[in-house]
Scaffold this motif. Structure first.
Motif: not given
Length: 440
Positions: A22, A82, A85, A87, A91, A104, A413, A415
């Motif tokens: 990230t 993320t 979000q 999920w 992620p 992600r 979210a 992905e």
């Protein structure tokens, strides 16, 4: 290593997703080292280059026959946040559920990176040198402007990319469906990023006393104007070629509508009729601006005298910063102070030299589909490599299902990418390495 011993593209992608890269802060080092180990085990030369030890980029070379210039494949290892979000699946777990690989970066762009890595590993295992050297670059920091990644490499180590004319990067190779036809978008150009800061001023005061027409009121009025006003329509050469190609392959009625898009007095009306496809096409016809950040005020009971509004603008190729500001000034008003925080211009016209081969490979992989050139409404590391005279094609092929919304899934979210699409893309890129140097 035999080709059967190389890891599958989905296995590579699962491992890549499990590295939390990230950005900020990035921390791409462990992810880059994983890729380096794979490539070095396959016999490729690798070098690590970076502005800081924890944020290196990797460049690997698969030796070719010297019959064509080197071909560059590149992608970034960092991902967006993320935070905030919800999920369905973690992620950074890389789980495969219901035929999709979740996480992600699955689309942006560890999925494309996994395709490239798998294709290069397969080529190395086949022990048949391609026409030219194949360079694979795993880059840091794309999601925050490329300062530690592509910008650093191009500015500090341009010799690494000597003689490279063409590159494969993000975004492109995914389908757009209009009136029952499937078009694969091959990115040949992109809009230029421009981050602006608009400052609004007015009298300060105590929160208990009504304040009208101050900086806050100006902010509200400006946000309303940004929401309602559309900047002028422009038909650039890339978009003219793209829409003309779509129209030529479309049913008669749809083809007529698409051709009307190229007439500025009709563009907005036709975009509205095209529904979701029109919403995806709209930013290709105008410079755009969105409000993204608001800063102002220090205490709940003090009316601020100054408010800063962050604006994310995207400029069409062939247009300048001055062109954008001239279009924005009537909307922002004369009292708003504007500062340019970032502006990265790119090339105004593309080199279509490799496009024919890329189109042919997609037609072979998905018969009946129509490959077309595409202008990316955002920006990528391509703008940096263009400074070295390198034409990037956004080309990470994905045969996505009709009910999958590519644009709404990136950076969001949940992905995810179909497992079959990862294999599809790796297969097309493998063919590209084998066919590179051919004249289609």
């Amino acid at each position: 290593m035999n080709e059967s011993d190389t890891p599958r593209p989905t296995e590579i992608l699962q491992r890549l997703i499990c590295f939390d890269t990230t950005n900020p802060p990035g921390n791409e080092r462990a992810c880059v080292e994983y890729v380096a180990n794979l490539l070095e085990a396959a016999g490729l030369e690798t070098i690590r280059l970076g502005a800081s030890p924890e944020r290196p980029s990797l460049v690997a070379r698969l030796a070719g026959r010297g019959e064509a210039p080197p071909l560059l494949l590149y992608g970034h290892a960092d991902v967006v946040t993320t935070a905030h979000q919800a999920w369905t699946h973690p992620p950074f777990a890389g789980r495969i559920v219901d035929g999709y690989l979740w996480g992600r970066g699955a689309l942006d762009m560890k999925g494309g990176l996994a395709m490239m890595i798998a294709a290069v590993l397969g080529a190395a295992a086949r022990r048949v040198p391609p026409a030219g050297d194949i360079l694979l670059a795993v880059l840091a920091d794309e999601e925050a402007g490329g300062v530690h990644g592509a910008r650093h490499l191009v500015g500090t180590h341009p010799e690494v990319f000597a003689s490279v004319r063409y590159a494969i990067g993000e975004f492109g190779g995914f389908p757009l469906r209009v009136a029952g036809r499937t078009y694969y978008l091959i990115q040949v150009g992109e809009k230029h990023p421009c981050w602006l800061e608009a400052t609004l001023s007015g009298p300060a005061g105590h929160g208990a006393r009504p304040m009208r027409d101050g900086a806050m009121a100006e902010l509200g009025q400006l946000l309303v104007r940004l929401n309602r006003v559309r900047l002028p329509i422009h038909v650039t050469p890339i978009v003219r070629r793209m829409i003309s190609s779509m129209a030529a392959a479309a049913p008669r009625g749809t083809g007529f509508l698409l051709r009307r898009l190229l007439s500025p007095r009709w563009t907005d009306r036709i975009l509205a009729r095209l529904g979701e496809a029109g919403r995806n096409l709209e930013p290709l016809f105008r410079n755009t601006v969105n409000a993204t950040l608001v800063r102002g005020g220090d205490k709940p009971n003090v009316i601020p005298s100054e408010i800063s509004l962050g604006l994310d603008a995207r400029v069409l190729p062939g247009f300048t910063l001055d062109d954008l500001l001239a279009e924005l000034r009537p909307m922002l008003g004369p009292s708003v102070d504007i500062k340019v925080r970032l502006y990265d211009p790119g090339p105004s016209a593309p080199d279509f030299g490799l496009l024919g081969l890329l189109e042919e490979l997609l037609r072979l992989a998905d018969p009946g589909a129509v490959p077309i050139p595409y202008l990316l409404p955002g920006s990528s590391d391509a703008r940096f490599f263009s400074q070295l005279g390198i034409q990037t094609y956004g080309y990470t092929p994905m045969n996505l299902p009709a009910d999958f919304n590519f644009f709404e899934t990136i950076h969001a979210a949940d992905e995810r990418i179909p497992v079959s699409a990862v294999d599809f893309g790796a297969g097309v890129l493998s063919q590209l390495i084998d066919r590179y140097g051919d004249t289609p």
